[in-house]
Design an enzyme around this catalytic site. Structure first.
Site, PDB file in Angstrom:
ATOM      1  N   TYR A  21      29.939  -4.603  38.440  1.00 39.47           N
ATOM      2  CA  TYR A  21      29.509  -3.209  38.338  1.00 39.47           C
ATOM      3  C   TYR A  21      29.847  -2.559  39.679  1.00 39.47           C
ATOM      4  O   TYR A  21      29.120  -2.678  40.665  1.00 39.47           O
ATOM      5  CB  TYR A  21      28.007  -3.114  38.034  1.00 39.47           C
ATOM      6  CG  TYR A  21      27.479  -1.709  38.097  1.00 39.47           C
ATOM      7  CD1 TYR A  21      28.108  -0.682  37.396  1.00 39.47           C
ATOM      8  CD2 TYR A  21      26.368  -1.396  38.857  1.00 39.47           C
ATOM      9  CE1 TYR A  21      27.639   0.619  37.469  1.00 39.47           C
ATOM     10  CE2 TYR A  21      25.887  -0.095  38.934  1.00 39.47           C
ATOM     11  CZ  TYR A  21      26.536   0.899  38.235  1.00 39.47           C
ATOM     12  OH  TYR A  21      26.068   2.191  38.313  1.00 39.47           O
ATOM     13  N   ASP A  45      32.252  -2.369  34.512  1.00 43.74           N
ATOM     14  CA  ASP A  45      32.379  -0.944  34.810  1.00 43.74           C
ATOM     15  C   ASP A  45      33.033  -0.815  36.178  1.00 43.74           C
ATOM     16  O   ASP A  45      32.388  -1.041  37.205  1.00 43.74           O
ATOM     17  CB  ASP A  45      30.991  -0.310  34.806  1.00 43.74           C
ATOM     18  CG  ASP A  45      31.024   1.179  35.125  1.00 43.74           C
ATOM     19  OD1 ASP A  45      32.124   1.698  35.429  1.00 43.74           O
ATOM     20  OD2 ASP A  45      29.958   1.820  35.084  1.00 43.74           O
TER      21      ASP A  45
END
Lengths: 311, 311
Positions: free
Chosen positions: B165, B204
DNA sequence: CATCTGATG
DNA sequence: CATCAGATG
C-alpha cells in the site's frame, strides 16, 4: 468497578447506567436501529389543567436537548414545533455554529436566536420565539463559561426567559470542578435578574435532583448527574426562590424522565434521568397550569418538555 | 483555483476529480446511498485466456484496497472470496489492528497475515493464502515506512508475493516527499528480492502511470496520483525488469480503472483512476494468463483486481 | 449508542 | 463522499 484507565484518571463504568451487567453482550452483527421518528398523531398535546385559581393556559414554552441540531433535523425534530406549537421553543446542545445552520431552521412565525461557543460541535443553545423579545443577551457574563455557548436570556414584557445548558460533570467527573463554578455563577446571575422581573429558567440542568428523578439512584451517586455536589446545587437554587415546576405539580410521580442513554435500549426500558426542567420564580407559581414531559417524542436522547402558563 | 487555505499550504480543489464544476450543487436533503453490495451472480468470474504458449491458468491472486476492513465487512466484502476463490488474496487499507479484527475475518481454507502501523485507523495491509508461505516478512526494512503497515512479503516455492500500500501523496501533495523516499526504497527492496526468485507485486500503487490510466489526466497533473514525480517512479520500476500485467495485455484499453472517488457519483460515471496493479518480474511474463479488473464488485472506493497465472 | 470534528483518502 | 479515531455525552 474499573473498566479503563487513562493516565491517572479512573474511568468508572457508567455505560450500563449503573445497572449490573449480567451477560457479556457481544452483539456482533446485531446492530439495531433506535427509534428516531415520532408518531405525533398518537400523542395528546392538549391540556385541560389550569392554575390554582382556575385560569386556563394561554402561553406555552417548550425545551429540548436536541443532541446535535443537524442530526435532529434529519430525524424530523422540527415537526415537534408544528404539533406542540409553543410560543417559545428552547434548544440545547445544538452543536452547530450559526453559519452552518441548515436553511430549514428558519421557521415561519418564529424569530430564532443562536449561541455557540468556541469549540466546534460542542454545546450550543438556541431559542425560537413567536413574540420578539425586548432584548436578547448571550452568556452569563463570565468568560470561562461564556466561551462555551450555554445560556441565552430573552427579556419579555412580564418575565425573563433563560435557556441553559448546564456543564456536564463528565466521565469520571473530570469536569465536576467546572460545574461547581457554574452553579453558583448561575444562581448569582438569576438573583440579579430576578430583582427586575420573574424568571423562567429552562433547559438541560444536567442533574437529577432526588432519587425519584432517575431510575438507578443507588448505582449513580458518583456518576455525573447525581453526585451530592450537583444535587446540592439544585437544592440551593430552589431554596433561593425558585420552583421545579414538574416536581411541584407531581411530587410523587415516578418513572418521569427526560433523558435515556442510547446504550442498552435504556429508553424502551425507561431507564432514564430527569435532567430537563422548567424552573420558575416563586411569584410565577400561581400562573403555572402544567409542566409536562413529552416522553413519546423522539429525535435525541432527551425528550422535549413543555410548560403551560396563564400569563 | 483555490478553495481553501490551511496555513501556508494551498489546497486545490480535487473534490470534483479535476472536472470543472458548472453548477453549485447544494444537495440539501438529497443525501444518497452509494451502491455498497455487489450482484455477484451477474458477474463472470471465468477465464478462458491462456499463456502465450497456450497453457491455461491454475493459480489465481486477487488484490483489493478495502478502504477500512470493518466497514468493508459490513458491506459483505468477504463474499468476494467465495465467488473469486483466489489462491492468494491481498488487502490494503485495512485500518484495523490485529486485536480488533472481527471474528469473521477467519476464513476456512486460508491462512491470514496482517500488518498494521503505529497509527490507529490508518493504512494496514493483509494477506489470505491457501498455501502456507515458506516465510512471511513484514515491512521494507526501513523504519520510517515500516511504522505505517504498508508491505507484506510472502515467500512461496517459485516466487515472492509482495503486497503493498504505497503512500498517498496527499491533498496539496503534502506527503509527496514521503512518497519520493518510498518509491526508491521499494525498488531497492524488490531488486534484492528478485535476485533470489521472481516477484509478484500487487496492491494500491497510488499512481496512474499514463494518461490512459485515469479519466481526467489534464486536470490532475498536480494532484496526488498523477504527478510527474509519481509517474516517473512507476516508469523507473518498470524499466528495472517489471511488467504492468494489465497494460501489457491491454495496451490500448481505455476506461479501465480500479478507483473512483466517492464524491460526485464518480463511479457510476466511470470517472476513475487505475491505481491498483499486478506487477511481475519479466521472467514471469510467459506465465501470465490474464490480469483483470473486477469493476462490478463493490465494497470500497476501489474495486478488486485479479491475476491468473500458469505456475 | 450516538453525535460531532478532524485527519485521511 | 466515505472511513476511522477520539472527544463528548
Amino acid at each position: 468497578r474499573k473498566t479503563k484507565e487513562k493516565g491517572n484518571i479512573e474511568i468508572v463504568d457508567i455505560e450500563s447506567d449503573g445497572e449490573e451487567k449480567t451477560k457479556k453482550e457481544k452483539n456482533v452483527g446485531t446492530k439495531k436501529m433506535n427509534q428516531t421518528s415520532s408518531d405525533y398523531s398518537s400523542i395528546d398535546f392538549s391540556c385541560n389543567k389550569s392554575t390554582i385559581d382556575g385560569k386556563t393556559w394561554n402561553f406555552k414554552i417548550s425545551s429540548w436537548n436536541v443532541g446535535g441540531l443537524k442530526a435532529w433535523l434529519k430525524k424530523d425534530g422540527l415537526q415537534f414545533l408544528k404539533y406542540e406549537n409553543p410560543d417559545i421553543f428552547c434548544l440545547q446542545e445544538t452543536r452547530c455554529s450559526e453559519s452552518k445552520l441548515p436553511p430549514e431552521t428558519k421557521v415561519d412565525g418564529y424569530h430564532a436566536y443562536w449561541l455557540m461557543g468556541d469549540k466546534e460541535g460542542y454545546a450550543g443553545v438556541g431559542l425560537y420565539t413567536k413574540v420578539k423579545p425586548l432584548e436578547v443577551k448571550y452568556g452569563l457574563g463570565i468568560k470561562e463559561h461564556d466561551s462555551e455557548g450555554r445560556l441565552i436570556t430573552a427579556e419579555y414584557d412580564k418575565f425573563y426567559l433563560v435557556v441553559a445548558y448546564v456543564p456536564n460533570a463528565g466521565r469520571g467527573l473530570v469536569t465536576l470542578p467546572k460545574r461547581m463554578k457554574w452553579d453558583p455563577e448561575l444562581r448569582k446571575y438569576l438573583k440579579q435578574l430576578g430583582a427586575k422581573k420573574p424568571i423562567i429558567l429552562c433547559g438541560d440542568m444536567n442533574v437529577s435532583h432526588q432519587s425519584i428523578d432517575l431510575a438507578n439512584p443507588k448505582t449513580n451517586t458518583r456518576n455525573a448527574g447525581f453526585t451530592q455536589e450537583e444535587r446540592d446545587g439544585m437544592t440551593t437554587l430552589l431554596k433561593e426562590g425558585f420552583v421545579d415546576t414538574f416536581r411541584h405539580l407531581y411530587p410523587e410521580k415516578t418513572g418521569a424522565y427526560t433523558f435515556w442513554t442510547y446504550m442498552g435500549n435504556a429508553r424502551s426500558r425507561n431507564v432514564g434521568w430527569r435532567l430537563d426542567y422548567f424552573i420558575v420564580s416563586e411569584r410565577l407559581k400561581p400562573q403555572v397550569c402544567d409542566s409536562v414531559i413529552r416522553s413519546q417524542v423522539y429525535g435525541s436522547d432527551h425528550c422535549p418538555i413543555t410548560l403551560l402558563l396563564h400569563m
